[in-house]
Write an enzyme that holds these catalytic residues in place. Structure first.
Site, PDB file in Angstrom:
ATOM      1  N   ARG A  54       0.846  -1.203   0.000  1.00 16.57           N
ATOM      2  CA  ARG A  54       0.000   0.000   0.000  1.00 16.57           C
ATOM      3  C   ARG A  54       0.880   1.250   0.000  1.00 16.57           C
ATOM      4  NH1 ARG A  54      -1.732   1.913   4.657  1.00 16.57           N
ATOM      5  NH2 ARG A  54      -2.075  -0.147   5.557  1.00 16.57           N
ATOM      6  N   TYR A 107     -13.696  18.990 -16.467  1.00 16.57           N
ATOM      7  CA  TYR A 107     -14.101  17.590 -16.544  1.00 16.57           C
ATOM      8  C   TYR A 107     -15.218  17.319 -15.528  1.00 16.57           C
ATOM      9  CZ  TYR A 107     -13.880  12.598 -15.489  1.00 16.57           C
ATOM     10  OH  TYR A 107     -14.218  11.288 -15.223  1.00 16.57           O
ATOM     11  N   ASP A 179      -4.174  20.143 -14.526  1.00 17.47           N
ATOM     12  CA  ASP A 179      -4.548  18.843 -15.087  1.00 17.47           C
ATOM     13  C   ASP A 179      -3.986  18.775 -16.503  1.00 17.47           C
ATOM     14  OD1 ASP A 179      -5.758  16.634 -16.268  1.00 17.47           O
ATOM     15  OD2 ASP A 179      -7.628  16.878 -15.144  1.00 17.47           O
ATOM     16  N   LYS A 204      -5.342   7.681 -19.652  1.00 17.23           N
ATOM     17  CA  LYS A 204      -5.480   8.231 -21.000  1.00 17.23           C
ATOM     18  C   LYS A 204      -4.172   8.083 -21.780  1.00 17.23           C
ATOM     19  CE  LYS A 204      -9.562   9.472 -19.360  1.00 17.23           C
ATOM     20  NZ  LYS A 204      -9.472   9.476 -17.896  1.00 17.23           N
TER      21      LYS A 204
END
Length: 388
Positions: A54, A107, A179, A204
């Site tokens: 983790r 977005y 972003d 993406k």
């Protein structure tokens, strides 16, 4: 090689080698998928750099070194998705009462996270037209702690001047997060323009093959690095080793894919701009685009994303086009090798109230294209048939 030495080698060399070294246990050239949750220790606290996956994992560390090299950053921190990275930035750096200024063409998933998740916990948000630095300056308050910048914006392809916004933020001691998903680090490097944080939905262009969900934040700030890694350790939104491997494989060809995405999009934007069924094309590579000059200054090329509106501005007309393509696939997301077509008003931006999206120019007939790397003549013929 040094992960953040962006001056010594070209982008393509860093894409293949940054943060990479043959596996020390086997000599494997490709970083293995370390599918393990925990690591043997010779004594309590004595280990080889990893205790629990983790917190860290060797495959993830290799990807983070690679992404830091591509963005010219001191640090890259990866997350289970792009919105998990946004979530960590807000939880790691802001507190109730803080104010965030974001673009009003945002977005839909980011808008939903801001308004539906964080606003009830005491953060406040202003959504402004970030193509106007004056409009952003007018929205600054004593509580403003963060500028959230998208450029090019999703889906209207507006261009914000990153350097001008960072100068404004510096004057008010405000952090800036950009972003950079639409541009990728190959086309645009916000840290070099003054930004404090760069967010990627690695799903993406970084991954590039529509087969992984992952996010990343790059920064030169030790303070932000510590805050974000604390969020990963405490909240657990870490990517799995297989996801890291797939993304690492994707970044090795990022520069090659982006060149083709850009070339194909450029031809299709010109084609759509002259088509009688199209009312307006939004692509920063067109000289008629209001943000063309800024994009030309701060981007290497203009990207693979196009939005356009129909002369017949009805949702039914848009849906007919969406259902008329054969090479373009009707699907959400972007940045893969395959071309996608989608309808923001009913898909990716459905969480934005209709009145608000229409007010900013997100019309009923707006169609967004993620232009892939297929033969461009096939893509053009496909769009021509769907528009006819």
């Amino acid at each position: 090689m040094d992960s953040n030495d962006s001056s010594a080698t070209g982008f393509g060399t860093r894409a293949v080698h940054a943060g990479q070294a043959p596996d020390p246990s086997s000599g494997a050239v490709m970083t293995p998928i370390y599918q393990t949750s925990t690591y043997a220790q010779s004594a309590p606290g004595k280990h080889q750099g990893h205790e629990y996956s983790r917190v860290t994992n060797p495959t993830r560390s290799a990807l983070e070194g690679n992404l830091a090299g591509l963005e010219g950053a001191a640090h890259a921190i990866t997350f289970s998705s792009g919105v998990a990275g946004i979530d960590a930035i807000l939880k790691g750096g802001l507190r109730p009462g803080d104010h965030v200024i974001a673009t009003n063409d945002l977005y839909g998933g980011t808008f939903r996270l801001f308004k539906e998740v964080f606003a009830p916990f005491g953060l406040s948000f202003s959504f402004v037209d970030m193509t106007s630095t004056e409009a952003v300056a007018a929205a600054v308050t004593d509580d403003t702690a963060l500028l959230w910048v998208e450029t090019p914006t999703n889906p209207l392809m507006r261009i914000a001047d990153i350097e001008a916004l960072c100068d404004l933020a510096d004057a008010h001691d405000i952090d800036v997060a950009v972003d950079n998903t639409f541009a990728s680090p190959y086309l645009q490097q916000p840290l070099a323009l003054g930004a404090d944080l760069v967010l990627h939905s690695g799903t993406k262009y970084l991954g590039g093959h529509s087969d992984v969900i992952i996010g990343a934040v790059c920064t030169n700030s030790d303070r932000w690095n510590e805050a974000l890694r604390f969020q990963v350790k405490s909240a657990g939104a870490c990517p799995g080793p297989m996801d890291c491997f797939l993304t690492l494989r994707g970044t090795k060809t990022l520069h090659l894919r982006m060149d083709r995405h850009c070339a194909n999009a450029r031809q299709l934007a010109v084609f759509l701009d002259g088509h009688p069924a199209v009312a307006r094309v939004r692509y920063p590579g067109l000289t008629s685009h209001p943000g063309h000059a800024v994009a030309d200054r701060q981007m290497l090329d203009f990207g693979g994303m196009i939005s356009f509106e129909l002369a017949d501005d009805r949702m039914d007309a848009a849906l007919a086009v969406l259902q008329g393509t054969e090479v373009f696939t009707l699907a959400e997301s972007l940045g893969g090798v395959e071309s996608l077509i989608e309808h923001p008003a009913s898909m990716t931006h459905a969480s934005i109230p209709a009145e608000e999206r229409r007010a900013i120019g997100l019309t009923d007939s707006l169609i967004r294209l993620s232009v892939g790397v297929e033969d461009v003549d096939d893509l053009q013929a496909d769009l021509d048939a769907a528009l006819s």
